[in-house]
Design a protein around this motif. Structure first.
Motif, mmCIF file in Angstrom:
data_model
loop_
_atom_site.group_PDB
_atom_site.id
_atom_site.type_symbol
_atom_site.label_atom_id
_atom_site.label_comp_id
_atom_site.label_asym_id
_atom_site.label_seq_id
_atom_site.Cartn_x
_atom_site.Cartn_y
_atom_site.Cartn_z
ATOM 1 N N PHE A 348 5.575 19.243 6.917
ATOM 2 C CA PHE A 348 6.724 18.517 7.457
ATOM 3 C C PHE A 348 8.028 19.106 6.942
ATOM 4 O O PHE A 348 8.980 19.355 7.700
ATOM 5 C CB PHE A 348 6.609 17.036 7.072
ATOM 6 N N ILE A 349 8.078 19.343 5.614
ATOM 7 C CA ILE A 349 9.299 19.925 5.023
ATOM 8 C C ILE A 349 9.540 21.308 5.594
ATOM 9 O O ILE A 349 10.678 21.677 5.935
ATOM 10 C CB ILE A 349 9.162 19.978 3.490
ATOM 11 N N LEU A 350 8.453 22.097 5.730
ATOM 12 C CA LEU A 350 8.593 23.443 6.285
ATOM 13 C C LEU A 350 9.112 23.379 7.717
ATOM 14 O O LEU A 350 9.984 24.167 8.123
ATOM 15 C CB LEU A 350 7.236 24.155 6.238
ATOM 16 N N GLY A 351 8.609 22.400 8.479
ATOM 17 C CA GLY A 351 9.069 22.237 9.862
ATOM 18 C C GLY A 351 10.534 21.866 9.938
ATOM 19 O O GLY A 351 11.246 22.253 10.879
ATOM 20 N N MET A 352 11.017 21.091 8.968
ATOM 21 C CA MET A 352 12.425 20.712 8.938
ATOM 22 C C MET A 352 13.314 21.880 8.529
ATOM 23 O O MET A 352 14.459 22.004 8.983
ATOM 24 C CB MET A 352 12.618 19.540 7.962
ATOM 25 N N ILE A 354 12.708 25.215 8.986
ATOM 26 C CA ILE A 354 12.741 26.368 9.893
ATOM 27 C C ILE A 354 13.943 26.320 10.834
ATOM 28 O O ILE A 354 14.648 27.337 10.989
ATOM 29 C CB ILE A 354 11.412 26.454 10.673
ATOM 30 N N PRO A 355 14.233 25.164 11.496
ATOM 31 C CA PRO A 355 15.422 25.146 12.366
ATOM 32 C C PRO A 355 16.720 25.444 11.616
ATOM 33 O O PRO A 355 17.615 26.109 12.139
ATOM 34 C CB PRO A 355 15.429 23.708 12.928
ATOM 35 N N VAL A 356 16.832 24.937 10.370
ATOM 36 C CA VAL A 356 18.036 25.211 9.550
ATOM 37 C C VAL A 356 18.159 26.687 9.265
ATOM 38 O O VAL A 356 19.244 27.301 9.384
ATOM 39 C CB VAL A 356 17.978 24.397 8.230
#
Length: 363
Positions: A348-352, A354-356
């Motif tokens: 979840f943290i990784l998914g958040m 990546i867009p940043v």
């Protein structure tokens, strides 16, 4: 479309693909398998009964014996082939096997049985030719001696003579077959020897202990039984019920078996299939009852066994089908859930992030 229709079409396609794979594998496999051994029987064997025999209609040797005496038994061996042959004789001990019958073996101990009293090992007491040469269509009557030792006067002695083509005793290996599978077919004639000794003994079975084995894909409960008496015990009924230790009212599963033959003075590791809906760690209780046959009194015993978390996971790894025929282990333990939760948080943290990271790259 496949998902909407419940996956039926996919099941049909999968089945067809599997049939094709099995067919192709079988075809290719036949190119790598050699079959060796006699296609036809080269000899025949039969017992030749004397007045010693208690029942001459029986195909095996059955007679009364006394301590310190010797008894002659005869076997007729006929060569039914057009070639010279050599027949090998091996003396067989009678041990018990995990399915409640007799196993005639050259060994004094197997993974499932051993002698309680080595005095009843018949291999020690038989003498006679181990190799018999026969010309084409020739028959020979071969004599063997059964020597009953001193001070052995109780119960019964059980064993056998085994006859095999001497060429089949060894599997020939060479470099030309090192990359192939070899299927060896060997024919062995077995003639049992049953000796009644002078003193009769009451049959006695002891239920020793139990445990569970999950090392194979078929979980099984192992019962350790002992025929303490030197007599052949036949047709004993075995009833069992398995409970969770926390609930001794409703059994998880139960069943009935029959021990057809329990060899004199031997141990037996008897196997029961684990038939519970779920295989999970915990403490269990099994009630075992033996009755019938020559047993005068019913034998009851309650024992406990444990399925560890390690055993549960070991079994679960062997069950790969989503709908196994065999019982499947319960869901993973607490530690596994912690790992799953931790992995989920990380993803979840990784998914958040990546867009940043992508946005910063664009800037």
């Amino acid at each position: 479309k496949y998902l909407k229709n419940g996956g039926r079409e996919m099941k049909y396609i999968s089945t067809l693909i599997m049939i094709l794979i099995i067919g192709i594998s079988s075809f290719l496999g036949t190119q790598q398998v050699e079959a060796s051994g006699n296609k036809n029987t080269t000899f025949t064997v039969r017992s030749v009964h004397s007045d010693l025999q208690k029942d001459k209609s029986l195909p095996y040797f059955y007679f009364d014996g006394e301590e310190g005496k010797s008894y002659k038994i005869k076997v007729a061996i006929r060569n039914v082939s057009p070639n010279n042959i050599k027949v090998a004789m091996q003396i067989k001990n009678a041990l018990s096997n995990p399915y409640g019958t007799i196993e005639y073996t050259n060994q004094t101990k197997t993974d499932y049985s051993s002698f309680v009293d080595g005095s009843y090992e018949i291999k020690k007491y038989i003498e006679g030719p181990e190799k018999i040469d026969l010309k084409p269509n020739e028959e020979k009557v071969v004599e063997y001696t059964v020597n009953i030792p001193n001070k052995l006067n109780q119960g019964e002695i059980l064993g056998a003579l085994g006859f095999m083509d001497a060429n089949d005793l060894e599997i020939k290996k060479d470099d030309s077959t090192k990359n192939t599978a070899t299927l060896v077919s060997r024919l062995e004639y077995i003639i049992s020897i049953f000796v009644n000794l002078s003193q009769k003994v009451e049959p006695t079975i002891i239920i020793e202990q139990t445990k569970i084995d999950v090392s194979t894909k078929f979980p099984k409960i192992e019962l350790y039984l002992q025929n303490k008496s030197p007599v052949l015990i036949k047709d004993v009924n075995l009833d069992y019920k398995v409970y969770k230790k926390s609930d001794l009212i409703k059994p998880i599963f139960e069943g009935k078996k029959k021990i057809e033959r329990f060899s004199p003075s031997t141990n037996m590791l008897y196997l029961l299939a684990y038939e519970g809906e779920v295989l999970e760690e915990g403490d269990y209780v099994i009630d075992v009852s033996l009755s019938g046959g020559p047993l005068k009194n019913k034998i009851d015993k309650r024992m406990e066994f444990t399925i560890s978390y390690k055993q549960e996971k070991q079994y679960e790894e062997k069950v790969t089908d989503s709908k196994p025929i065999l019982p499947k282990a319960k869901p993973d333990g607490l530690m596994d859930y912690i790992w799953y939760i931790g992995a989920g948080i990380f993803l979840f943290i990784l998914g958040m992030m990546i867009p940043v990271w992508i946005r910063k790259r664009k800037d």
